[in-house]
Design an enzyme around this catalytic site. Structure first.
Site, short mmCIF file in Angstrom:
data_model
loop_
_atom_site.label_atom_id
_atom_site.label_comp_id
_atom_site.label_asym_id
_atom_site.label_seq_id
_atom_site.Cartn_x
_atom_site.Cartn_y
_atom_site.Cartn_z
N ASN A 17 4.63 5.46 -24.29
CA ASN A 17 4.36 6.11 -22.99
C ASN A 17 3.61 5.21 -22.01
OD1 ASN A 17 2.16 6.38 -24.85
ND2 ASN A 17 1.18 7.84 -23.47
N GLY A 19 2.11 0.81 -21.14
CA GLY A 19 1.95 -0.60 -21.51
C GLY A 19 3.19 -1.25 -22.09
N ILE A 20 2.97 -2.06 -23.11
CA ILE A 20 4.05 -2.79 -23.75
C ILE A 20 5.09 -1.84 -24.33
CG2 ILE A 20 4.62 -4.29 -25.72
CD1 ILE A 20 2.00 -5.79 -25.17
N ASP A 54 1.16 11.54 -33.93
CA ASP A 54 0.03 10.63 -34.14
C ASP A 54 0.37 9.82 -35.38
OD1 ASP A 54 -2.37 9.39 -34.86
OD2 ASP A 54 -3.60 11.10 -34.28
N GLY A 83 -1.17 1.25 -31.33
CA GLY A 83 -2.34 0.57 -31.90
C GLY A 83 -3.59 0.86 -31.12
N TYR A 146 -9.19 -5.72 -35.90
CA TYR A 146 -7.90 -5.82 -35.22
C TYR A 146 -7.08 -7.00 -35.75
CZ TYR A 146 -4.65 -5.82 -31.23
OH TYR A 146 -3.52 -5.77 -30.43
#
Length: 240
Positions: A17, A19-20, A54, A83, A146
């Site tokens: 939905n 960004g990348i 989710d 992420g 991360y």
């Protein structure tokens, strides 16, 4: 140019939905895929099916995959993009800071792939594309959680390749570097220039450049590539 997708090719993009992930979903729509995106809130781009899920909740993914396959057909391409980050120095990082990031970024990819893999096995065709990061290859201070989660995706893709490579299924990793986003736009000009001096290309990348690599990996042109890691980082992490 990649060969166009056939009408029965269905792609699932987690976190599609914004960004990348959104750029990837838009590109796959243009390529001719039927595209579904998972989102906890908001909507995917025009031409996609948005399902509420989710990646930390297996039951919600079960329901999402069932809905996608009922409305669009069996999933043949998975882009595990969803992420989170919880950046802090190691000495200040709580147990939850570490485990929650690893469970979302690595565990979420596992849960998504596991639930959609049956359709690929039946079709004897599939593309699994995991969105990692230069942080997982190069290492970034303050991102032990991360970096670990994104490095784990490499091992995951290679294990899948060993297990399912003979069934017409590929699994590859795309590792973006610094990408133009709301986050990088918030950096002051001096900080942006400092980061850019570390990048041989001298600039941040675009989400569309990530989407282009994903498009190629999803196509028949990349059918003999599996277990690979493709950095899209302007040369920042070369050699890693």
């Amino acid at each position: 140019m990649n060969a166009p997708a056939t009408p029965d090719h269905v792609a699932l993009v987690t976190g599609g939905n914004r960004g990348i992930g959104r750029a990837i979903a838009e590109r796959l729509v243009r390529d001719g895929y039927r595209v579904a995106v998972t989102a906890r809130s908001g909507e995917g781009p025009e031409g996609t099916l948005t399902v509420r899920a989710d990646v930390n909740d297996g039951a919600s993914l079960d329901a999402a995959v069932a809905q996608i396959e009922a409305e669009l057909g069996p999933v043949t391409t998975i882009v595990a993009n969803a992420g989170v980050t919880k950046d802090t120095l190691l000495m200040r990082m709580s147990d939850d800071d570490f485990t929650s990031v690893v469970d979302t970024n690595l565990g979420g990819a596992f849960r998504t792939v596991k639930r959609a893999i049956r359709s690929m096995l039946r079709a004897k065709h599939g593309r699994i594309i995991l969105i990692s990061s230069v942080s997982g290859l190069f290492g970034v201070a303050g991102q032990a959680n991360y970096s670990a989660s994104k490095a784990g995706l490499v091992g995951f893709a290679r294990a899948i390749t060993r297990e399912l490579g003979g069934r017409g299924i590929t699994a590859n990793v795309v590792a973006p570097g610094f990408i133009e986003s709301d986050m990088t736009a918030q950096l002051d000009e001096k900080t942006q220039k400092t980061y850019q001096t570390q990048i041989p290309a001298g600039r941040f990348g675009s989400a569309d450049e990530i989407a282009g690599v994903v498009s190629w990996l999803a196509s028949d042109d990349a059918s003999y590539i599996s277990g690979a890691v493709i950095p899209v980082d302007g040369g920042l992490g070369m050699g890693h």
